[in-house]
Design an enzyme around this catalytic site. Structure first.
Site, mmCIF file in Angstrom:
data_model
loop_
_atom_site.group_PDB
_atom_site.id
_atom_site.type_symbol
_atom_site.label_atom_id
_atom_site.label_comp_id
_atom_site.label_asym_id
_atom_site.label_seq_id
_atom_site.Cartn_x
_atom_site.Cartn_y
_atom_site.Cartn_z
ATOM 1 N N HIS A 171 50.023 53.636 2.937
ATOM 2 C CA HIS A 171 48.993 53.436 1.911
ATOM 3 C C HIS A 171 48.229 54.740 1.772
ATOM 4 C CE1 HIS A 171 45.815 53.400 4.932
ATOM 5 N NE2 HIS A 171 46.497 52.486 5.613
ATOM 6 N N ASP A 298 55.444 40.139 19.747
ATOM 7 C CA ASP A 298 55.659 40.850 21.009
ATOM 8 C C ASP A 298 54.474 40.645 21.952
ATOM 9 O OD1 ASP A 298 55.581 43.394 22.821
ATOM 10 O OD2 ASP A 298 57.593 43.383 21.960
ATOM 11 N N SER A 313 48.816 51.739 10.708
ATOM 12 C CA SER A 313 49.361 51.858 9.357
ATOM 13 C C SER A 313 50.401 52.971 9.311
ATOM 14 C CB SER A 313 48.243 52.178 8.363
ATOM 15 O OG SER A 313 47.328 51.126 8.282
#
Length: 355
Positions: A171, A298, A313
Site C-alpha cells: 500500500h 500460525d 505490510s
C-alpha cells in the site's frame, strides 16, 4: 471435409498467436517441434524488515491556522485563497519548493502577493495569496502548516532479479494527518532491525518497532509511491535465505482458498514462514487493493504478535510455491485477520517493468 480441416487450422493458428503475444515462447528441450512453453515470471520473495525514508515532491499542507496581524485582526490567507489540507505546493513565484523552510523564506522575501503552483489529486493549478505580517514575530505568513519528509518501517515484498527492481508495503505511504498519498521526490530503502513487537488486540493493531541501520549503505532508491506499494531499484541483488532460487509468480486465477504462508521478520530479526488461511478471494479485473481476506493460523506468530501488526505490510504471501500477493491491512477489531493484495497488481502498478 476440406472445410472442416480449414476451420481446425484457423483455430490452431489463432491459439499460437495468442501464446506468442502472452509471453516469451521457448521450445521444449530435446524436441524443437514440440508445443511452445510460456516462460513464467519469477521473483525473489521478500520478508525482510525494511526502513522507508523519502522526501516529498513539493511540500504537503497538513494544517491551516489563523494569523493575528499587527492590527490585531485574525485572518487565514491560505483558507481564503481556497487551499486545502492535502494540497501540495510545487512552486512559489516560479521557484520550485522542496523543503518546508523554503516556504517561509520565499514568502518573507516577497512580502507581497505570491503565486503558488499547487497540486490537488491529479490537478495542478495556480493560486495568488497575500501573506499577513504576524503581530507576534513580524514574519509574513500564509496561515499554513507544511511538511516535506516521511519515514517508517515495513516489509519487503519482492526483488526482481531480471531488472533489479523491488516492491514493498503493498500500500502507499500516506500522510497520517491528511490521508493523502505522498509523491516521491527522492528516497531510499534501508535495512531495518526490529527492536520490539507490540501485540495486536481488539481495537489496537499492534506494531513492529525498529531502527534504521547502515543508513550510508541503502538497499536501493525509491522511485514510486502509490496505492499499491513503494517501488524502486536495488543497488545490489537482494537475497532471501529461505529460497535458493527465485520462485514463480502466481496469477490471480491461481490463488486458492485455504492454506498459504506469509514471510515476515519479527523480534529475532530472521525471515520466518508463518501459516495463514485464505478465507475469501475477490474477483478483480483491474488493480484494486484488498484482493483477499487472510487469517493467521500460525501459533508462533499468534503468540508473539497476536496476528497481523503494523510493520508487516508488504509481507509476501506464498501458496503452492508461488508468490501470489502481499499483506496490506489488519482488521482493527480482529488482528488475526487482514487483507492481502494480488502480486499482479503490485507488478503492474510499479510501472518499473514491462507489462
Amino acid at each position: 471435409m476440406k472445410e472442416t480441416i480449414k476451420k481446425g487450422t484457423l483455430i490452431l493458428c489463432g491459439l499460437l498467436i495468442a501464446i506468442g503475444v502472452a509471453g516469451k515462447v521457448l521450445p521444449q528441450e530435446g524436441n524443437p517441434a514440440a508445443a511452445p512453453v510460456v516462460a513464467e515470471k519469477v521473483l525473489v520473495p521478500g520478508g525482510q524488515s525494511v526502513g522507508v525514508k523519502m522526501d516529498v515532491r513539493g511540500v504537503l499542507i497538513v494544517g491551516l491556522e489563523e494569523i493575528e496581524g499587527k492590527n490585531g485582526e485574525k485572518v487565514n490567507p491560505g483558507l481564503l485563497s481556497g487551499l486545502q489540507i492535502g494540497d501540495i505546493i510545487m512552486e512559489i513565484n516560479g521557484t520550485e519548493v522542496y523543503r518546508a523552510e523554503e516556504v517561509q523564506s520565499l514568502v518573507n522575501e516577497a512580502r507581497d502577493t505570491v503565486k503558488l503552483k499547487v497540486k490537488r489529486n491529479q490537478r495542478i493549478f495556480t493560486v495568488s495569496i497575500s501573506p499577513v505580517e504576524s503581530g507576534e514575530d513580524g514574519l509574513y505568513k500564509l496561515g499554513i502548516w507544511v511538511k516535506d519528509k516521511t519515514a517508517g518501517i515495513g516489509t519487503l515484498t519482492y526483488y526482481d532479479p531480471s531488472n533489479s527492481t523491488f516492491g514493498a508495503l503493498g500500500h502507499g505511504i500516506v500522510d497520517p494527518e491528511t490521508n493523502s498519498i505522498l509523491s516521491v521526490e527522492a528516497g531510499v530503502l534501508l535495512q531495518s532491525q526490529v527492536q520490539e513487537v507490540s501485540e495486536g488486540k481488539n481495537g489496537d493493531p499492534g506494531e513492529i518497532r525498529g531502527i534504521f541501520y547502515h543508513t550510508s549503505d541503502p538497499l536501493g532508491k525509491l522511485e514510486k509511491n502509490n496505492g499499491f506499494g513503494v517501488f524502486g531499484t536495488a543497488y545490489d541483488p537482494i537475497e532471501n535465505p529461505l529460497y535458493e532460487k527465485p520462485i514463480a509468480v502466481g496469477t490471480r486465477d491461481q490463488v486458492e482458498l485455504g492454506r498459504a504462508y506469509i514471510l515476515s521478520t519479527l523480534s529475532d530479526n530472521e525471515i520466518k514462514r508463518f501459516e495463514i488461511e485464505i478465507e475469501k478471494i475477490e474477483e478483480q479485473d483491474s488493480p484494486e487493493d484488498k484482493s483477499m481476506v487472510i487469517r493467521v493460523t500460525d501459533e508462533e506468530l499468534l503468540e508473539e504478535s497476536g496476528g497481523i501488526v503494523q510493520g508487516m505490510s508488504g509481507s509476501p504471501i506464498i501458496q503452492n510455491d508461488r508468490i501470489i500477493g502481499a499483506v496490506t491491512h489488519v482488521f482493527l477489531k480482529d488482528p488475526q485477520r487482514g487483507y492481502g493484495i494480488f502480486i499482479e497488481w503490485m507488478l503492474e502498478e510499479s510501472n518499473l517493468v514491462e507489462k
